[in-house]
Design an enzyme around this catalytic site. Structure first.
Site, PDB file in Angstrom:
ATOM      1  N   ASP A   1       0.842  -1.196   0.000  1.00 46.61           N
ATOM      2  CA  ASP A   1       0.000   0.000   0.000  1.00 46.61           C
ATOM      3  C   ASP A   1       0.883   1.255   0.000  1.00 46.61           C
ATOM      4  OD1 ASP A   1      -2.227   1.577   0.052  1.00 46.61           O
ATOM      5  OD2 ASP A   1      -2.704   1.226   2.154  1.00 46.61           O
ATOM      6  N   ARG A   2       1.665   1.398  -1.054  1.00 47.21           N
ATOM      7  CA  ARG A   2       2.649   2.490  -1.149  1.00 47.21           C
ATOM      8  C   ARG A   2       1.991   3.828  -1.514  1.00 47.21           C
ATOM      9  NH1 ARG A   2       5.249   6.280  -1.583  1.00 47.21           N
ATOM     10  NH2 ARG A   2       7.479   6.556  -1.965  1.00 47.21           N
ATOM     11  N   LYS A   3       0.847   3.763  -2.204  1.00 49.30           N
ATOM     12  CA  LYS A   3       0.152   4.970  -2.672  1.00 49.30           C
ATOM     13  C   LYS A   3       1.113   5.918  -3.387  1.00 49.30           C
ATOM     14  CE  LYS A   3      -3.618   4.942   0.710  1.00 49.30           C
ATOM     15  NZ  LYS A   3      -3.153   3.918   1.667  1.00 49.30           N
ATOM     16  N   PHE A   4       1.712   5.395  -4.444  1.00 48.50           N
ATOM     17  CA  PHE A   4       2.618   6.204  -5.257  1.00 48.50           C
ATOM     18  C   PHE A   4       1.888   7.461  -5.739  1.00 48.50           C
ATOM     19  CE2 PHE A   4       4.262   1.899  -5.519  1.00 48.50           C
ATOM     20  CZ  PHE A   4       5.630   2.080  -5.404  1.00 48.50           C
TER      21      PHE A   4
ATOM     22  N   THR B   1      -0.770   0.054  -4.555  1.00 52.78           N
ATOM     23  CA  THR B   1      -1.733   1.149  -4.676  1.00 52.78           C
ATOM     24  C   THR B   1      -1.015   2.382  -5.203  1.00 52.78           C
ATOM     25  OG1 THR B   1      -1.351   1.789  -2.373  1.00 52.78           O
ATOM     26  CG2 THR B   1      -3.224   0.343  -2.820  1.00 52.78           C
TER      27      THR B   1
END
Length: 455
Positions: A295-298, A324
């Site tokens: 869940d890095r949410k680049f 993500t």
């Protein structure tokens, strides 16, 4: 106050119901026409109406009141003044200048909102209003209506899990008017025949099963997720928000047999070491047949995202099955995720979020067209071409009488057509994470199976 019957007769004097032959918006010819807007012009009646509506309700359940525009706005305002429950205002359409907000007023994320409607026919406008109110991360469980036309709207909303409180229905008011000599037996019969023949039936939108989605899935990760869900009879993704390698591996061992994926925030692991952290984690994923979701949410330009994805100590590209990512960088910013699936962040629930309606529309366009995107995180239903991942599900909130049931698996599968639930604290903070995972797995699967059935 006078009796309910006497109150209605006072309202009737204002011309709120007319009998004859009227063509409705739908094109149907109706023997009666209801317009409750004149009630707002009589302060005494409006005040009494507010109190009648409030008497039907468990007021401790509500933090806010909102009227469906426009006829119910003065009713909701009067109810707010009588109950001291704060009022919020829903616009019919957002302004194209200023804040461009659909909901005006002071409110906080997670508060419970009572919806007020003047007349319910099909229930369609209420469903649209509920979706817009919930988009602001407010909860709707109860709806209060002055008059039910008895054409199916109340049943539709109740089938979806909402509590609908009605002050009057058309059969009841016809009986009152018949007793008072205002309606003949013949007119009442004509109305009854009309209601029998004009019960509005909306074709419920049914969700596709995992098997159906598997047949059309294009991305290898989508296929693997769906196959895993079918084989394990689970749609549970456990969020491992822990801060040490030992906690992460222990958690994965306990919940692994019951989940389809483990969601990590790998950059919060304080003692991260690729060989000691990732190698055994991959072994556990293979052993228990679950995928790894980082869940890095680049949220950067494509070149920077590629470096964050492939380089550094974490080397996410070597072990994550899917990640993500925000889509704020545009279509090409997602090109770097070649060997994984991408779950796009379509909308966020935090107060003051900038993921407005226009942003979400553009984010969906990118997500639907980019080959790396397998699904999205959203607070609303999204097209079935994308898999919907829903976070924030927690069974502990199901029975507090404050509308929190809308965080349950039942709600997200039935109403949002979610595909997978993401559970964090409900599992990793529990005394027995393994048992909690079993419970969420079973509840999630049951909710999915029930969502396939027509109401």
């Amino acid at each position: 106050m006078e009796s309910k019957k006497e109150f209605f007769l006072e309202c009737y004097k204002l011309g709120i119901i007319k009998f004859g032959r009227f063509t409705l918006k739908s094109g149907i010819e109706s023997p009666f026409y209801v317009d409750l807007r004149p009630l707002a012009s009589d302060p005494k009646i409006l005040k009494n109406l507010a109190n009648y509506l409030l008497e039907m309700l468990p007021l401790d359940n509500f933090d806010l009141i909102c009227g469906v525009p426009y006829a119910a706005l003065p009713m909701a305002t009067a109810m707010s003044l009588e109950s001291y429950i704060p009022l919020i205002i829903k616009r019919k359409e957002a302004k194209d200048y200023g804040t461009k907000k659909m909901i005006e007023g002071i409110y906080q994320k997670g508060q419970n909102c009572l919806l007020v409607e003047d007349v319910i026919t099909s229930g369609k406008s209420l469903l649209e209003t509920i979706a817009e109110v919930e988009q602001e991360d407010l909860k709707v469980a109860d709806i209060v209506v002055v008059l039910d036309r008895e054409q199916g709207g109340k049943q539709l909303l109740e089938n979806k899990g909402f509590r609908v409180h009605t002050l009057f229905n058309i059969s009841e008011v016809c009986s009152i008017l018949q007793e008072n000599g205002e309606l003949s037996d013949e007119e009442v019969k004509r109305i009854q025949d009309f209601l029998l023949g004009n019960h509005i039936q909306f074709e419920e939108k049914t969700r596709s099963s995992y098997e159906q989605k598997l047949k059309t899935a294009q991305h290898s990760v989508s296929k693997k997720l769906l196959e895993t869900a079918i084989n394990k009879q689970s749609n549970l993704i456990a969020s491992a928000d822990v801060t040490t390698t030992n906690e992460l591996l222990e958690f994965a061992e306990k919940v692994g047999p019951h989940i389809i994926a483990l969601k990590t925030h790998i950059d919060i692991i304080s003692d991260f070491d690729y060989k000691k952290t990732i190698t055994p984690l991959k072994e556990l994923a293979a052993k228990h047949q679950f995928l790894l979701m980082e869940d890095r949410k680049f949220a950067d330009i494509g070149n920077t995202q590629e470096l964050q994805f492939t380089s550094g100590v974490f080397k996410i590209t070597d072990w994550a099955d899917f990640v993500t990512s925000q889509v704020i960088g545009g279509f090409e910013s997602l090109d770097c995720f070649k060997n994984v699936g991408v779950v796009a962040i379509i909308g966020m629930s935090s107060k003051g979020t900038l993921t407005t309606n226009s942003y979400r529309e553009e984010a969906l366009k990118i997500s639907l067209s980019h080959p790396n995107v397998i699904g999205g995180v959203s607070q609303n239903e999204i097209p079935e071409d994308l898999l919907l991942f829903t976070p924030g599900v927690n069974l502990a909130d199901s029975g507090d009488g404050k509308g929190q049931q809308y965080n349950t698996p039942e709600h997200v599968f039935k109403n949002l057509h979610s595909d997978f639930i993401i559970v964090g604290r409900g599992i990793y903070k529990s005394e027995n994470p393994e048992q909690a995972a079993v419970t969420y797995k079973n509840e999630g699967w049951k909710a999915y199976v029930n969502s396939l059935k027509k109401a």
